[in-house]
Scaffold this motif. Structure first.
Motif, PDB file in Angstrom:
ATOM      1  N   GLY A 128      36.386  13.299  42.310  1.00 13.44           N
ATOM      2  CA  GLY A 128      37.279  12.888  41.394  1.00 13.44           C
ATOM      3  C   GLY A 128      37.034  12.000  40.379  1.00 13.44           C
ATOM      4  O   GLY A 128      38.163  11.601  39.508  1.00 13.44           O
ATOM      5  N   MET A 129      35.730  11.942  39.882  1.00 16.85           N
ATOM      6  CA  MET A 129      35.468  11.036  38.804  1.00 16.85           C
ATOM      7  C   MET A 129      34.788  11.771  37.606  1.00 16.85           C
ATOM      8  O   MET A 129      33.750  12.268  37.817  1.00 16.85           O
ATOM      9  N   PRO A 130      35.718  11.857  36.665  1.00 14.69           N
ATOM     10  CA  PRO A 130      35.377  12.683  35.578  1.00 14.69           C
ATOM     11  C   PRO A 130      34.218  12.250  34.597  1.00 14.69           C
ATOM     12  O   PRO A 130      33.994  11.181  34.415  1.00 14.69           O
ATOM     13  N   ASN A 131      33.666  13.384  34.131  1.00 16.71           N
ATOM     14  CA  ASN A 131      32.608  13.142  32.845  1.00 16.71           C
ATOM     15  C   ASN A 131      33.502  13.126  31.829  1.00 16.71           C
ATOM     16  O   ASN A 131      34.775  13.536  31.647  1.00 16.71           O
ATOM     17  N   PRO A 132      32.855  12.926  30.509  1.00 14.40           N
ATOM     18  CA  PRO A 132      33.469  12.918  29.310  1.00 14.40           C
ATOM     19  C   PRO A 132      34.066  14.350  28.985  1.00 14.40           C
ATOM     20  O   PRO A 132      35.017  14.493  28.444  1.00 14.40           O
ATOM     21  N   GLU A 133      33.233  15.453  29.141  1.00 11.74           N
ATOM     22  CA  GLU A 133      33.951  16.605  28.805  1.00 11.74           C
ATOM     23  C   GLU A 133      35.069  16.990  29.843  1.00 11.74           C
ATOM     24  O   GLU A 133      36.122  17.713  29.263  1.00 11.74           O
ATOM     25  N   GLY A 134      35.366  16.163  30.953  1.00  8.86           N
ATOM     26  CA  GLY A 134      36.598  16.230  31.672  1.00  8.86           C
ATOM     27  C   GLY A 134      37.781  15.740  30.531  1.00  8.86           C
ATOM     28  O   GLY A 134      38.917  16.321  30.334  1.00  8.86           O
ATOM     29  N   TYR A 135      37.714  14.651  30.046  1.00  6.06           N
ATOM     30  CA  TYR A 135      38.541  14.174  29.228  1.00  6.06           C
ATOM     31  C   TYR A 135      38.741  14.640  27.926  1.00  6.06           C
ATOM     32  O   TYR A 135      39.814  14.748  27.395  1.00  6.06           O
ATOM     33  N   ARG A 136      37.554  15.427  27.601  1.00  7.85           N
ATOM     34  CA  ARG A 136      37.822  16.052  26.280  1.00  7.85           C
ATOM     35  C   ARG A 136      38.502  17.524  26.534  1.00  7.85           C
ATOM     36  O   ARG A 136      39.152  17.946  25.734  1.00  7.85           O
TER      37      ARG A 136
END
Length: 321
Positions: A128-136
């Motif tokens: 459940g720990m997002p990378n930058p592309e998850g937030y984008r």
């Protein structure tokens, strides 16, 4: 059912009830009065224990491996879910799942952080720990929702954004900061719910909303108890002590004005009563959508910004007053 350390009596009663039910299925003989008595005792024991949970114990409940995850709530609350993939720049981050769905007859866009149910599942979703592309990806979907004038519902369940070198190289901090700015200025209703663990900027990256809710046994904090203990006490084993100071429970955060409401969970937690909690969550979301749809686009933006500007505001009285 996996029992937590403080649930030994509960586990014992649940096992007795399960054994009696199993005996009935196999032999068609059972003492229903005994089952009723044990069920009554189980309910009383759950209420007794869960009414006295300290912040660290609530943290353990929020992290319970059998606690419903985002996709569980998608299945229990929404219909016609169509997932939207990718950030149109780097890739598709599985730690954040986004898409279009319906809640009753209301068309909405939903964004949630997904944890796994077991080790393999957890690796798939990077715990459940997002990378930058998850937030984008999340921001891309928010902009689509704004274009089509649809409410946005986000579901927070993360220990924090992924801290890997690759994530930092691809602009983890920038991605979260951009989401904070863009979410503040959205002109559609935004509702965020902490369903498990809300950790640091990783949670806030999809948490700038008109209404922010927490399930009763969830947590929301600037840092994990373990991280806080490592910094303050140089000893992560003092996490239970740190948890008491962090004010991370739903009750604490409601009193501080950080959140707007608490969604009830029966004593025993959402992992024991997933359907009931899902219904409570659905009711709160529908009520909130109705309220927010009455506001103009400018009012939605104005009130959201005003809400977050008030967080942390305080006054000091001099000794002369």
């Amino acid at each position: 059912m996996i029992a937590l350390d403080f649930e030994s009596k509960i586990l014992e009663l649940e096992k007795k009830i399960d054994d009696l039910k199993k005996d009935y299925e196999e032999n068609k003989v059972n003492d229903y009065k005994l089952i009723e008595t044990l069920n009554s005792r189980l309910k009383s024991e759950l209420e007794k224990i869960y009414s006295q949970l300290d912040p660290w114990q609530i943290t353990l409940v929020a992290r319970h491996p059998e606690r419903p995850k985002f996709l569980d709530y998608v299945n229990m609350i929404f219909s016609d879910f169509i997932e939207i993939h990718g950030d149109r720049s780097f890739g598709d981050d599985k730690a954040i799942i986004t898409g279009f769905a319906k809640i009753n007859d209301e068309k909405v866009f939903i964004i949630g952080q997904q944890k796994g149910k077991d080790i393999e599942d957890s690796k798939k979703y990077r715990f459940g720990m997002p990378n930058p592309e998850g937030y984008r990806k999340a921001l891309r979907v928010m902009k689509i929702a704004e274009k089509f004038n649809r409410p946005i519902l986000t579901f927070i369940d993360t220990p924090g954004a992924f801290p890997g070198i690759d994530a930092e190289e691809r602009g983890q901090g920038e991605a979260i900061a951009r989401n904070l700015k863009e979410m503040a200025n959205l002109k559609v209703p935004v509702i965020a719910t902490v369903i498990g663990e809300g950790g640091s900027g990783g949670a806030l990256g999809i948490g700038v909303a008109n209404f922010v809710y927490m399930l009763k046994y969830s947590i929301y904090s600037v840092i994990s108890p373990e991280g806080c203990a490592s910094i303050l006490f140089r000893d992560s084993s003092k996490a239970s002590e740190a948890a008491k100071s962090l004010k991370l429970t739903a009750k604490d955060l409601l009193e501080l004005g950080i959140i707007d409401g608490i969604i009830d969970e029966p004593a025993g937690g959402a992992h024991r009563y997933p359907r009931e909690v899902a219904q409570n969550l659905k009711n709160k979301l529908m009520d909130s959508i109705i309220i927010l749809k009455k506001l103009s686009k400018e009012k939605l933006k104005e009130r959201r910004i005003e809400k977050f500007l008030k967080i942390g505001y305080y006054t000091e009285k001099s000794d002369n007053n």
